[in-house]
Motif scaffolding. Structure first.
Motif, PDB file in Angstrom:
ATOM      1  N   THR A  18      17.392  34.735 -22.163  1.00 29.66           N
ATOM      2  CA  THR A  18      18.344  33.187 -22.141  1.00 29.66           C
ATOM      3  C   THR A  18      19.723  32.909 -22.354  1.00 29.66           C
ATOM      4  O   THR A  18      20.479  32.023 -21.938  1.00 29.66           O
ATOM      5  CB  THR A  18      17.534  31.821 -22.381  1.00 29.66           C
ATOM      6  OG1 THR A  18      17.357  31.853 -24.193  1.00 29.66           O
ATOM      7  CG2 THR A  18      16.704  32.105 -21.860  1.00 29.66           C
ATOM      8  N   GLY A  19      20.248  33.958 -23.157  1.00 27.96           N
ATOM      9  CA  GLY A  19      21.545  33.406 -23.741  1.00 27.96           C
ATOM     10  C   GLY A  19      21.635  32.762 -24.625  1.00 27.96           C
ATOM     11  O   GLY A  19      22.640  32.985 -25.604  1.00 27.96           O
ATOM     12  N   ARG A  20      20.695  33.049 -25.406  1.00 28.19           N
ATOM     13  CA  ARG A  20      20.327  32.169 -26.895  1.00 28.19           C
ATOM     14  C   ARG A  20      20.865  33.049 -28.023  1.00 28.19           C
ATOM     15  O   ARG A  20      20.651  34.525 -28.160  1.00 28.19           O
ATOM     16  CB  ARG A  20      18.871  31.453 -27.039  1.00 28.19           C
ATOM     17  CG  ARG A  20      18.926  31.295 -28.793  1.00 28.19           C
ATOM     18  CD  ARG A  20      17.310  30.834 -29.229  1.00 28.19           C
ATOM     19  NE  ARG A  20      16.401  31.435 -29.129  1.00 28.19           N
ATOM     20  CZ  ARG A  20      16.158  31.836 -30.079  1.00 28.19           C
ATOM     21  NH1 ARG A  20      16.744  31.740 -31.070  1.00 28.19           N
ATOM     22  NH2 ARG A  20      14.872  33.076 -29.905  1.00 28.19           N
ATOM     23  N   LEU A  21      22.010  32.809 -28.907  1.00 29.28           N
ATOM     24  CA  LEU A  21      22.244  33.022 -30.571  1.00 29.28           C
ATOM     25  C   LEU A  21      21.510  33.659 -30.952  1.00 29.28           C
ATOM     26  O   LEU A  21      21.286  33.062 -32.151  1.00 29.28           O
ATOM     27  CB  LEU A  21      23.295  33.460 -30.613  1.00 29.28           C
ATOM     28  CG  LEU A  21      23.976  33.940 -31.289  1.00 29.28           C
ATOM     29  CD1 LEU A  21      24.467  35.241 -31.046  1.00 29.28           C
ATOM     30  CD2 LEU A  21      25.296  33.415 -32.198  1.00 29.28           C
ATOM     31  N   ILE A  22      20.574  34.660 -31.192  1.00 25.02           N
ATOM     32  CA  ILE A  22      19.447  35.518 -32.742  1.00 25.02           C
ATOM     33  C   ILE A  22      20.231  36.208 -33.625  1.00 25.02           C
ATOM     34  O   ILE A  22      19.485  35.192 -35.022  1.00 25.02           O
ATOM     35  CB  ILE A  22      18.770  36.670 -31.514  1.00 25.02           C
ATOM     36  CG1 ILE A  22      17.474  36.169 -30.541  1.00 25.02           C
ATOM     37  CG2 ILE A  22      16.984  36.667 -32.966  1.00 25.02           C
ATOM     38  CD1 ILE A  22      17.457  36.608 -29.402  1.00 25.02           C
ATOM     39  N   ALA A  23      21.237  36.273 -33.878  1.00 27.03           N
ATOM     40  CA  ALA A  23      21.470  37.627 -34.574  1.00 27.03           C
ATOM     41  C   ALA A  23      22.865  37.546 -34.321  1.00 27.03           C
ATOM     42  O   ALA A  23      23.551  37.789 -33.338  1.00 27.03           O
ATOM     43  CB  ALA A  23      20.999  38.200 -35.105  1.00 27.03           C
ATOM     44  N   GLY A  24      23.832  37.917 -35.608  1.00 27.92           N
ATOM     45  CA  GLY A  24      25.068  38.398 -35.348  1.00 27.92           C
ATOM     46  C   GLY A  24      25.289  38.904 -36.701  1.00 27.92           C
ATOM     47  O   GLY A  24      25.195  38.168 -37.690  1.00 27.92           O
ATOM     48  N   SER A  25      26.962  39.512 -37.114  1.00 29.54           N
ATOM     49  CA  SER A  25      27.147  40.436 -37.728  1.00 29.54           C
ATOM     50  C   SER A  25      28.134  39.408 -38.692  1.00 29.54           C
ATOM     51  O   SER A  25      28.666  38.310 -37.980  1.00 29.54           O
ATOM     52  CB  SER A  25      28.427  41.701 -37.779  1.00 29.54           C
ATOM     53  OG  SER A  25      28.131  42.190 -38.862  1.00 29.54           O
ATOM     54  N   LYS A  26      27.935  39.138 -39.975  1.00 26.12           N
ATOM     55  CA  LYS A  26      28.638  38.905 -40.739  1.00 26.12           C
ATOM     56  C   LYS A  26      29.701  38.568 -40.697  1.00 26.12           C
ATOM     57  O   LYS A  26      30.857  37.883 -41.469  1.00 26.12           O
ATOM     58  CB  LYS A  26      28.246  38.042 -42.263  1.00 26.12           C
ATOM     59  CG  LYS A  26      26.769  37.485 -42.490  1.00 26.12           C
ATOM     60  CD  LYS A  26      26.420  37.719 -43.451  1.00 26.12           C
ATOM     61  CE  LYS A  26      25.205  36.956 -44.249  1.00 26.12           C
ATOM     62  NZ  LYS A  26      23.989  37.877 -43.484  1.00 26.12           N
ATOM     63  N   VAL A  27      30.266  40.150 -40.424  1.00 19.07           N
ATOM     64  CA  VAL A  27      31.920  40.286 -40.530  1.00 19.07           C
ATOM     65  C   VAL A  27      32.122  40.662 -38.977  1.00 19.07           C
ATOM     66  O   VAL A  27      33.605  41.168 -38.571  1.00 19.07           O
ATOM     67  CB  VAL A  27      31.503  42.096 -41.116  1.00 19.07           C
ATOM     68  CG1 VAL A  27      31.376  42.090 -42.559  1.00 19.07           C
ATOM     69  CG2 VAL A  27      31.429  43.302 -40.260  1.00 19.07           C
ATOM     70  N   ALA A  28      31.424  40.197 -38.339  1.00 19.97           N
ATOM     71  CA  ALA A  28      31.807  40.107 -36.187  1.00 19.97           C
ATOM     72  C   ALA A  28      32.759  39.191 -36.835  1.00 19.97           C
ATOM     73  O   ALA A  28      33.013  38.445 -35.236  1.00 19.97           O
ATOM     74  CB  ALA A  28      30.444  39.999 -35.948  1.00 19.97           C
ATOM     75  N   GLY A  29      33.466  38.254 -37.377  1.00 16.30           N
ATOM     76  CA  GLY A  29      34.071  37.231 -36.862  1.00 16.30           C
ATOM     77  C   GLY A  29      33.448  35.679 -36.157  1.00 16.30           C
ATOM     78  O   GLY A  29      32.139  35.904 -36.699  1.00 16.30           O
ATOM     79  N   PRO A  30      33.856  35.112 -35.417  1.00 11.44           N
ATOM     80  CA  PRO A  30      33.239  33.688 -34.995  1.00 11.44           C
ATOM     81  C   PRO A  30      31.697  34.102 -34.205  1.00 11.44           C
ATOM     82  O   PRO A  30      31.980  34.488 -33.371  1.00 11.44           O
ATOM     83  CB  PRO A  30      34.426  33.505 -34.543  1.00 11.44           C
ATOM     84  CG  PRO A  30      35.124  33.373 -34.759  1.00 11.44           C
ATOM     85  CD  PRO A  30      35.835  35.104 -35.171  1.00 11.44           C
ATOM     86  N   ALA A  31      30.978  33.297 -33.738  1.00 16.34           N
ATOM     87  CA  ALA A  31      30.001  33.638 -33.202  1.00 16.34           C
ATOM     88  C   ALA A  31      30.342  33.096 -31.748  1.00 16.34           C
ATOM     89  O   ALA A  31      31.198  32.870 -31.918  1.00 16.34           O
ATOM     90  CB  ALA A  31      28.874  32.475 -33.669  1.00 16.34           C
ATOM     91  N   LEU A  32      29.671  33.838 -31.125  1.00 15.08           N
ATOM     92  CA  LEU A  32      30.014  34.212 -29.823  1.00 15.08           C
ATOM     93  C   LEU A  32      29.986  32.895 -28.529  1.00 15.08           C
ATOM     94  O   LEU A  32      29.182  32.286 -30.000  1.00 15.08           O
ATOM     95  CB  LEU A  32      28.837  35.161 -28.605  1.00 15.08           C
ATOM     96  CG  LEU A  32      29.716  36.527 -28.418  1.00 15.08           C
ATOM     97  CD1 LEU A  32      28.621  37.288 -27.998  1.00 15.08           C
ATOM     98  CD2 LEU A  32      30.863  36.629 -27.974  1.00 15.08           C
ATOM     99  N   PRO A  33      30.781  31.846 -27.807  1.00 16.71           N
ATOM    100  CA  PRO A  33      30.536  31.130 -27.766  1.00 16.71           C
ATOM    101  C   PRO A  33      29.414  31.347 -26.602  1.00 16.71           C
ATOM    102  O   PRO A  33      28.604  31.593 -26.007  1.00 16.71           O
ATOM    103  CB  PRO A  33      31.268  30.581 -26.474  1.00 16.71           C
ATOM    104  CG  PRO A  33      32.557  31.811 -26.435  1.00 16.71           C
ATOM    105  CD  PRO A  33      31.904  32.701 -27.507  1.00 16.71           C
ATOM    106  N   ALA A  34      29.092  30.138 -26.267  1.00 18.75           N
ATOM    107  CA  ALA A  34      27.723  29.727 -25.439  1.00 18.75           C
ATOM    108  C   ALA A  34      28.119  29.835 -24.271  1.00 18.75           C
ATOM    109  O   ALA A  34      26.684  30.564 -23.430  1.00 18.75           O
ATOM    110  CB  ALA A  34      26.948  28.389 -25.721  1.00 18.75           C
ATOM    111  N   GLU A  35      28.945  29.831 -23.717  1.00 18.29           N
ATOM    112  CA  GLU A  35      28.673  29.935 -22.484  1.00 18.29           C
ATOM    113  C   GLU A  35      28.945  31.945 -22.155  1.00 18.29           C
ATOM    114  O   GLU A  35      28.423  32.632 -21.390  1.00 18.29           O
ATOM    115  CB  GLU A  35      30.690  29.812 -21.200  1.00 18.29           C
ATOM    116  CG  GLU A  35      31.092  29.525 -20.412  1.00 18.29           C
ATOM    117  CD  GLU A  35      31.729  31.044 -20.150  1.00 18.29           C
ATOM    118  OE1 GLU A  35      31.377  31.392 -19.094  1.00 18.29           O
ATOM    119  OE2 GLU A  35      32.243  31.229 -20.928  1.00 18.29           O
ATOM    120  N   THR A  36      30.077  31.827 -23.045  1.00 17.02           N
ATOM    121  CA  THR A  36      29.880  33.447 -23.232  1.00 17.02           C
ATOM    122  C   THR A  36      28.573  34.567 -23.319  1.00 17.02           C
ATOM    123  O   THR A  36      27.843  35.796 -22.703  1.00 17.02           O
ATOM    124  CB  THR A  36      31.001  33.900 -24.356  1.00 17.02           C
ATOM    125  OG1 THR A  36      32.248  34.087 -24.047  1.00 17.02           O
ATOM    126  CG2 THR A  36      30.865  35.425 -24.206  1.00 17.02           C
TER     127      THR A  36
END
Length: 557
Positions: A170-188
């Motif tokens: 559904t596009g929910r952000l489950i995980a992201g790298s701490k070195v990846a910078g800001p979290a992806l916007p919900a729309e993206t």
């Protein structure tokens, strides 16, 4: 690594049944499957692990082996836990096609072989992601020592300079790298999930490349490594439940080794996906028990006792007994043979995740059961506040689907529908049966609407919209044709816009001034159009009964 090295590893307990001359083949990856046709998920060079659940009789072995050979796999390893000795027909088929065949002793888990292969393959590829497998155990644990998928994503960022995120369908952000910078916007996130689901429905093999706002993303599917023996033979059964790995890079020009490494990463993340799914088992069982009590007419005291057991599990730390809402969902596919209940269950568990929750298990409030094509969620509300007007706060149907409609519509494509109904909150076990029926009625109201993803709430059950879905189709067509066809025919011939005028006039409660202003018309022009409507239909728009008939006809058209 070579097949010979696998055979020489005592800890794996592999026994060679055929293909002695092919042991110098290179293993580039590993896949566990019980699909009758897994070729869409194979890229070549894999060691395929299977529990043989795809085999119904001796005639199934030949086509299965032929598909593996055509996909270029390195070897097949069959488990002995299900059938005991490996069937002779499978051995002969592998010999005919020169496909090495191993027997896996029932004491050896497929996860052990998978971890060994991924570790060896990664180590032999210049150490690009050798640390991933070393942290495999950490990823599977919880608490301070664990980290879930974030551990792997951190390594992608630090070792390969790749920004990556794990997303739900559904596009929910489950995980992201701490070195990846800001979290992806919900729309993206939603757009990426929609693109991934649309590409998956076409049958194209990943990774799928997508460009959004000038940035290229490569999308890798994360498929469950713990599918049941009756694993899906139709992509529609899993497309709405599998996670995806979104990498900010164009994988189109990557070498094969880099693609293989990313496939290994998705396999490791799939282990965490399965662990989280297993954690929902208790909540699913509680929901199933409560549902069965409600549907069989059990005494309220018995249902209340079961709810008291469920409350601490679903809502830890709650002092008083919660209020409850029921959500019913149904997934329907065109054609026969696909059970929608498990898909609906998975979607409800995803849709009902509290977006404000934090921690490794953001869905710890959710208890969803399924039966047939229907899934039913029992949702506790910690403090259902009764407002001054008597209305109650809680889950709202439209709000549940607001952010997920685009990706789910892409996954359903043109042959599936998701409809959802939400009950009002109830304060005790006595009200739970009524809440279930209320949610089911609301779902039927949603099903009468157009669109791939529709929802309705209990508020709409006190409106005319409750009646419209249950009017027979032939009656609906006759009623609307009698009132609206003369106007539509006149509009086609004269471009008079009588239908839009009628809609605006009713929406303005028959106010000539407001309607003329909305349509940017002189009041005399509006009076002429309304007069023409009355003349063509024989109705009088100054009468409440005729206004109501036109209103209902427009709603049903």
């Amino acid at each position: 690594m070579r097949l010979r090295a696998l055979l020489d590893t005592d800890a794996l307990g592999l026994r060679l049944l055929g293909g002695e001359d092919e042991l110098d083949r290179t293993v580039r990856g590993v896949m566990t499957t019980d699909l009758r046709d897994p070729s869409r998920y194979l890229s070549g060079g894999e060691l395929v692990l299977t529990g043989l659940a795809w085999r119904r009789d001796a005639d199934d072995s030949e086509p299965f082996v032929r598909l593996l050979v055509q996909a270029g796999v390195a070897a097949l390893a069959a488990g002995e836990a299900e059938l005991g000795d490996i069937p002779d027909d499978l051995v002969l088929a592998c010999v005919r096609h020169r496909l090495p065949l191993f027997a896996v002793h029932e004491s050896v888990a497929f996860a052990t072989i998978t971890e060994h292969v991924v570790r060896q393959v990664s180590g032999e590829r210049a150490g690009d992601l050798a640390a991933v497998v070393d942290r495999h155990r950490r990823m599977m644990t919880s608490g301070p020592a664990g980290g879930g998928p974030d551990v792997v994503l951190d390594l992608l960022g630090s070792d390969l300079d790749l920004r990556a995120w794990v997303l739900s369908p559904t596009g929910r952000l489950i995980a992201g790298s701490k070195v990846a910078g800001p979290a992806l916007p919900a729309e993206t996130c939603g757009r990426l999930a929609a693109e991934h689901l649309a590409a998956t429905r076409t049958g194209r093999r990943g990774p799928h490349r997508v460009q959004l706002h000038g940035t290229t993303y490569s999308l890798f599917p994360i498929r469950s490594s713990g599918r049941s023996p009756q694993a899906s033979r139709d992509v529609r059964e899993t497309v709405l439940s599998d996670w995806l790995l979104a990498v900010e890079a164009d994988a189109g020009d990557w070498p094969g080794e880099r693609l293989d490494l990313l496939q290994g990463v998705t396999q490791l993340i799939a282990v965490e996906r399965d662990r989280r799914d297993a954690a929902r088992t208790v909540r699913r069982r509680l929901a199933q028990e409560v549902l069965e009590l409600v549907q069989t007419g059990a005494a309220p005291a018995e249902i209340a006792a079961r709810l008291r057991v469920a409350a601490p599990v679903l809502l830890p730390g709650l002092g008083a007994a919660p209020h409850w809402q029921v959500v019913v969902a149904r997934v329907e596919w065109n054609g026969d043979g696909i059970e929608g209940g498990p898909v609906a269950q998975s979607l409800l568990e995803e849709v009902l995740v509290d977006p404000m929750a934090t921690g490794p298990e953001p869905s710890d409030r959710i208890a969803v059961a399924h039966t047939g094509d229907e899934a039913i969620a029992l949702v506790p509300l910690p403090a259902v506040a009764t407002e001054h007007d008597g209305s109650e706060t809680g889950l709202l149907a439209d709000a549940l689907l607001q952010s997920v409609r685009e990706p789910l519509s892409a996954g359903l494509d043109d042959d599936g529908r998701l409809t959802l109904g939400v009950s009002a909150a109830v304060h005790s076990a006595e009200g739970l049966r009524g809440a279930l029926e209320e949610a089911r009625h609301a779902r039927r109201v949603a099903a009468a609407r157009t669109g791939r993803v529709c929802a309705a709430g209990h508020q709409e059950l006190a409106s005319h919209v409750l009646l419209l879905p249950f009017v027979p189709d032939d009656v609906r067509r006759a009623f609307t044709a009698r009132l609206l066809d003369p106007l539509k025919d006149y509009d086609r011939r004269h471009r008079a816009e009588l239908i839009p005028t009628l809609e605006a006039f009713l929406d303005c409660d028959g106010s000539w001034t407001r309607c003329a202003t909305r349509l940017h018309l002189h009041v005399n022009t509006l009076r002429y159009r309304v007069g023409r409507i009355e003349q063509l239909t024989g109705r009088d728009l100054s009468r409440l009964e005729d206004k109501l008939d036109f209103f209902l006809a427009l709603r049903m058209s």
